[in-house]
Design an enzyme around this catalytic site. Structure first.
Site, short mmCIF file in Angstrom:
data_model
loop_
_atom_site.label_atom_id
_atom_site.label_comp_id
_atom_site.label_asym_id
_atom_site.label_seq_id
_atom_site.Cartn_x
_atom_site.Cartn_y
_atom_site.Cartn_z
N ARG A 40 -9.24 0.40 3.47
CA ARG A 40 -8.39 1.36 2.79
C ARG A 40 -6.98 0.79 2.60
O ARG A 40 -6.23 1.25 1.75
CB ARG A 40 -8.32 2.63 3.64
CG ARG A 40 -8.49 3.84 2.84
CD ARG A 40 -9.50 4.77 3.42
NE ARG A 40 -10.80 4.43 2.94
CZ ARG A 40 -11.89 4.55 3.66
NH1 ARG A 40 -11.83 4.96 4.88
NH2 ARG A 40 -13.03 4.26 3.12
N LYS A 57 0.83 -1.22 0.00
CA LYS A 57 0.00 0.00 0.00
C LYS A 57 0.86 1.26 0.00
O LYS A 57 0.65 2.16 -0.81
CB LYS A 57 -0.91 -0.01 1.23
CG LYS A 57 -1.54 1.33 1.51
CD LYS A 57 -2.03 1.41 2.94
CE LYS A 57 -2.38 2.81 3.34
NZ LYS A 57 -1.48 3.42 4.31
N ASN A 58 1.83 1.34 0.91
CA ASN A 58 2.55 2.60 1.04
C ASN A 58 3.55 2.83 -0.09
O ASN A 58 4.01 3.96 -0.28
CB ASN A 58 3.19 2.71 2.43
CG ASN A 58 2.13 3.01 3.49
OD1 ASN A 58 1.00 3.40 3.17
ND2 ASN A 58 2.47 2.78 4.76
N ASP A 77 3.67 0.70 12.08
CA ASP A 77 2.41 0.22 11.49
C ASP A 77 2.07 -1.21 11.90
O ASP A 77 1.03 -1.75 11.50
CB ASP A 77 2.47 0.35 9.96
CG ASP A 77 2.49 1.81 9.52
OD1 ASP A 77 2.18 2.68 10.36
OD2 ASP A 77 2.84 2.08 8.36
C1 EPZ Z 1 4.02 7.09 6.56
O1 EPZ Z 1 3.35 8.22 7.11
C2 EPZ Z 1 2.98 6.00 6.46
N1 EPZ Z 1 1.91 6.47 5.57
C3 EPZ Z 1 2.43 5.64 7.82
O2 EPZ Z 1 1.63 4.49 7.65
C4 EPZ Z 1 3.58 5.26 8.75
O3 EPZ Z 1 3.08 5.10 10.06
C5 EPZ Z 1 4.66 6.34 8.76
O4 EPZ Z 1 5.08 6.65 7.41
C6 EPZ Z 1 5.89 5.94 9.56
O5 EPZ Z 1 6.42 4.74 9.05
C7 EPZ Z 1 2.07 6.45 4.26
O6 EPZ Z 1 3.08 6.02 3.73
C8 EPZ Z 1 0.92 6.91 3.43
P1 EPZ Z 1 6.40 10.20 8.59
P2 EPZ Z 1 4.04 9.64 7.09
O7 EPZ Z 1 6.47 11.44 7.80
O8 EPZ Z 1 4.86 9.74 5.88
C9 EPZ Z 1 7.06 13.41 12.07
C10 EPZ Z 1 -0.29 3.18 7.70
O9 EPZ Z 1 -0.90 2.65 8.64
N2 EPZ Z 1 7.10 14.38 10.98
O10 EPZ Z 1 7.49 9.19 8.43
O11 EPZ Z 1 3.00 10.65 7.35
C11 EPZ Z 1 5.68 12.80 12.27
O12 EPZ Z 1 4.86 13.63 13.08
C12 EPZ Z 1 0.21 4.59 7.83
O13 EPZ Z 1 -0.09 2.62 6.62
C13 EPZ Z 1 7.46 15.69 11.26
O14 EPZ Z 1 7.74 16.07 12.40
O15 EPZ Z 1 4.98 9.52 8.36
C14 EPZ Z 1 6.02 11.47 12.90
O16 EPZ Z 1 6.23 11.64 14.26
C15 EPZ Z 1 -0.22 5.24 9.09
N3 EPZ Z 1 7.49 16.59 10.22
C16 EPZ Z 1 7.35 11.08 12.24
O17 EPZ Z 1 7.89 12.30 11.72
C17 EPZ Z 1 7.20 16.24 8.95
O18 EPZ Z 1 7.26 17.10 8.05
C18 EPZ Z 1 7.24 10.08 11.10
O19 EPZ Z 1 6.30 10.58 10.13
C19 EPZ Z 1 6.83 14.91 8.68
C20 EPZ Z 1 6.80 14.00 9.71
#
Ligand code: EPZ
Length: 435
Positions: free
Chosen positions: A403, A22-23, A310
Site C-alpha cells: 500500500r 505516498k503521503n 513513520d
Molecule cells: C499522517 O496520519 C500519516 N498518514 C501517518 O503515516 C503519520 O504517521 C502521521 O501523519 C504522523 O506523521 C497519512 O498521511 C495518510 P496526525 P494522520 O493527524 O494524519 C492525534 C504511514 O505509515 N490527532 O498527524 O492520521 C493522533 O491521534 C502513516 O504512512 C488527534 O488527537 O496523523 C496522533 O496522536 C501511518 N486529533 C497525532 O495527533 C485529530 O483530529 C498525529 O496524528 C487528529 C490527530
C-alpha cells in the site's frame, strides 16, 4: 495470499531510485477534486493507496488518464457527486486518506458524505481536529453509524482563524483543502510542517490557490473562486528513502539512494550517523554505507522536523543488532505502534515495551522466522530485519507493505537482496488498512 521470502545476511550494494511521496499523493489526489480543468500529476508513486483513490475519483465521474506509470491526468470538472456512493465504501474504509474527500467535497459542493476512514491500526485515531476546523469554516459535521457528513450551513465555507489543539498532519491537510475556495481569509495555527504539507500547498498554488506559510506553524489562505488546471510534480518519498537507508544500516553494504531531497532526511541521516552509519549527501541523493559495528542510540519521534514516527519501526529493527541498550520512544502515536515488536522478538530480538518506549537489548544477530506485517511501516521493519537476519524469513500480510512502497521486492533485489514474493493459496479474508 502473497508473502515475501528473504534469505538474509547479505550486504546491499547499488542504487535505488525513490518514488513520489505516498503521503503527498494521498492528499493531492483528493485535492484535485477542487480543480476545474485538467490537472497533470507527475512522480506519483505506483502503490495501491493511490490506485484506490484514483478509482474512487473515477467512480465519482472524474476522467483519469494514466500517461505512464508515474504520470496521470485528472479532470474533475464534471464531477457532480457530493457523497461517496455505497459501491465505494469498501475502498474509503480501507485507507486513511479517504477523509480528505470530506474537505475537498465540502470546499467544492458545500456538502460531503463518506465513511469513516481506515488506516493503520495502532490505537485510537481521533479526528476531532478535522471536525473543529471544518466546523469553524461554517460546516455542520456529524459522525454517525460509521459515516461522516458535513454541510456548509449557508451553502459555502467562510474563512476563519483556527487553532489546532494538536499538531495533526491530517487535520492540517483537510482544513487547507476545504479553505482554498472559502470566502475570505483562513488562518490555521499550530499546523503540521511535514514536507507533504508544503507539497500540497505548492500543488494548490500551482492550480490558482493562495496558500502561504506552509512549512511554518501558521498557514494563511486567501480564498479564491475556483482552481484551474495545471501540471505538478510530487516530492520524493522521505520515508521510502529512509527505509532503504535503514536497510543498509541493518544488513551492511553501500548504496546510493537517488531522486530525493536530502533536507527532508536530515533527522534520519543524523540518527544513522550516530549509529555509525556513513551518510554522505549529494544534491539529490545520499550515499549510505555501513561496514563497522552499529552503535546503540535513543530515538524519540516528533512531528517534522523531529524524528518521523513513520520511521520508528524500521529504526527499531536496525537497533536490534546494536550492542548495548537503545530506547525508542513513540511520542506521536500510542504504544499501539509497537505491535510489531512481538514479531521482531520471534526473530531473536530482545525488546521490551513499557508505556511509550521500546527498550532494545542488542543481540549478535537476528534469526529468520515467519512473521507478519502488522501495518505498513511495521511491514517495512520486518523486511529490514529479514535482510539482516541469518536464515530464511517469511513475511505474511504483505498487502500492507504494498500500500505504501512501490515495487519493494524489485528495488531490494536490484540492491542484491535475496527476496522474492510468492503466492500461496488464499486464506479467509482479514480486514486490511493502511495510511
Ligand atoms: C499522517 O496520519 C500519516 N498518514 C501517518 O503515516 C503519520 O504517521 C502521521 O501523519 C504522523 O506523521 C497519512 O498521511 C495518510 P496526525 P494522520 O493527524 O494524519 C492525534 C504511514 O505509515 N490527532 O498527524 O492520521 C493522533 O491521534 C502513516 O504512512 C488527534 O488527537 O496523523 C496522533 O496522536 C501511518 N486529533 C497525532 O495527533 C485529530 O483530529 C498525529 O496524528 C487528529 C490527530
Amino acid at each position: 495470499m502473497e508473502k515475501y521470502v528473504i534469505h538474509g545476511g547479505k550486504p546491499l550494494h547499488g542504487e535505488v531510485e525513490i518514488s513520489g511521496a505516498k503521503n503527498a499523493a494521498v492528499a493531492i489526489i483528493p485535492a484535485a477534486l477542487m480543480v476545474h480543468g485538467v490537472c497533470r500529476l507527475e512522480n506519483l508513486p505506483e502503490i495501491s493507496d493511490t490506485d484506490t483513490l484514483l478509482r474512487i475519483l473515477t467512480y465519482l465521474g472524474a476522467k483519469v488518464n494514466m500517461i505512464n506509470r508515474s504520470t496521470v491526468e485528472l479532470d474533475c470538472t464534471h464531477v457532480q457527486m457530493d457523497l461517496i456512493p455505497d459501491q465505494m465504501w469498501d475502498m474509503t474504509r480501507r485507507i486513511r486518506a479517504s477523509y480528505y474527500l470530506i474537505g475537498a467535497m465540502l470546499g467544492r459542493f458545500g456538502r460531503a458524505r463518506t465513511t469513516m476512514p481506515g488506516g493503520c491500526n495502532f490505537g485510537i485515531r481521533p479526528i476531532d481536529q478535522h471536525i473543529k476546523g471544518l466546523t469553524a469554516l461554517g460546516a455542520d459535521v456529524t459522525l454517525s453509524g460509521g459515516f461522516i457528513c458535513a454541510n456548509a450551513r449557508d451553502g459555502h465555507l467562510h474563512g476563519r482563524t483556527i487553532y489546532l489543539d494538536k499538531v495533526s498532519v491530517g487535520a492540517t491537510i483537510n482544513i487547507m483543502i476545504a479553505a482554498v475556495t472559502a470566502e475570505g481569509r483562513t488562518v490555521i495555527e499550530n499546523v503540521a510542517r511535514e514536507p507533504h504539507i508544503v507539497d500540497l500547498a505548492n500543488f494548490l498554488n500551482s492550480m490558482g490557490a493562495d496558500v502561504r506559510g506552509a512549512g511554518t506553524d501558521v498557514i494563511k489562505i486567501r480564498g479564491v473562486k475556483q482552481l484551474h488546471g495545471g501540471s505538478y510534480a510530487l516530492i520524493p518519498d522521505q520515508i521510502e528513502a529512509g527505509t532503504y537507508m535503514a536497510a543498509v544500516a541493518a544488513a551492511g553494504g553501500s548504496i546510493r539512494v537517488s531522486n530525493i531531497i536530502p533536507k527532508h532526511l536530515e533527522g534520519i541521516s543524523s540518527k544513522l550517523q550516530e549509529m555509525n552509519v556513513e551518510v554522505e549527501e549529494g544534491d539529490d541523493y545520499v550515499l549510505v554505507r555501513r561496514d563497522g559495528p552499529l552503535h546503540n542510540a535513543n530515538i524519540k519521534t516528533k512531528p517534522y522536523p523531529g524524528f518521523p514516527t513513520d520511521m520508528q519501526p524500521q529504526m527499531t529493527a536496525v537497533l536490534c543488532c546494536a550492542p548495548g541498550v537503545s530506547v525508542v520512544t513513540e511520542a506521536v502515536w500510542s504504544s499501539g505502534r509497537f505491535k510489531y515488536v512481538a514479531e521482531l522478538n520471534k526473530m531473536g530480538a530482545h525488546i521490551e515495551v513499557e508505556d511509550q518506549s521500546a527498550f532494545i537489548q542488542g543481540v549478535d544477530s537476528l534469526t529468520g522466522a515467519t512473521v507478519r506485517a502488522c501495518d505498513l511501516r511495521a511491514g517495512a521493519a520486518m523486511v529490514i530485519a529479514g535482510l539482516a537476519a541469518q536464515g530464511v524469513t517469511q513475511i505474511e500480510d504483505v498487502l500492507y507493505i504494498e500500500r505504501g512502497y512501490q515495487d519493494i521486492v524489485g528495488k531490494f533485489r536490484a540492491l542484491g537482496a535475496d527476496i522474492r514474493c510468492i503466492d500461496e493459496p488464499e486464506e479467509p479474508a482479514r480486514g486490511w488498512n493502511a495510511g
